[in-house]
Enzyme design. Structure first.
Site, short mmCIF file in Angstrom:
data_model
loop_
_atom_site.label_atom_id
_atom_site.label_comp_id
_atom_site.label_asym_id
_atom_site.label_seq_id
_atom_site.Cartn_x
_atom_site.Cartn_y
_atom_site.Cartn_z
N MET A 198 27.50 42.95 40.14
CA MET A 198 27.90 41.60 40.37
C MET A 198 26.86 40.58 39.95
SD MET A 198 25.86 41.11 43.28
CE MET A 198 25.78 42.81 43.52
N PRO A 199 25.61 40.90 39.81
CA PRO A 199 24.68 39.83 39.39
C PRO A 199 24.86 39.47 37.92
CG PRO A 199 23.47 41.74 40.25
CD PRO A 199 24.90 42.14 40.12
#
Length: 127
Positions: free
Chosen positions: A1-2
């Site tokens: 997700m980053p």
């Protein structure tokens, strides 16, 4: 997700830039438990006229090898985990490609889970 943005001075070889992304991603996997395939990174190079930083801010002596890393991630991590991430990134980048810890600048931006769409116009993490 980053999503991660890495800014460096122009002139470093491709292997150096790749080692930066690998070191940051390994740190995210180890500390934030990010899956291996969850990698979204860009590296930008800047000439001296477009790369500014405080050489001695907070009594940290930076060089032109400064690496500025900005990570946008879910707002689900504790302060302790964030600090562990910063430390691990500095350790990995010291190992390869050989960045001095003083030259590792990290900024983490926390966002709510619903602020992500990984494709198809869907907010996959929204609940």
């Amino acid at each position: 997700m980053p999503i991660t943005r890495i800014a460096v001075r122009a002139g470093k070889p491709a292997a150096y830039r790749k080692a930066l992304t690998q070191g940051v991603h390994r740190s995210l996997m180890e500390v934030f438990k990010v899956p291996e395939d969850d990698i979204f990174m860009v590296v930008t190079e800047h000439d001296a006229d477009n790369f500014f930083y405080g050489k001695h801010y907070l009594d940290i002596h930076r060089s032109d090898d400064l690496v500025m890393i900005q990570i946008v991630a879910n707002n689900t991590r504790t302060s302790e985990l964030k600090q562990a991430l910063y430390k691990r990134i500095a350790e990995h980048l010291a190992e390869s490609p050989g960045v001095r810890p003083e030259d590792v600048f990290v900024n983490l931006i926390d966002v709510p889970k619903e602020n992500w769409s990984f494709g198809n116009g869907i907010a996959q993490y929204a609940t």
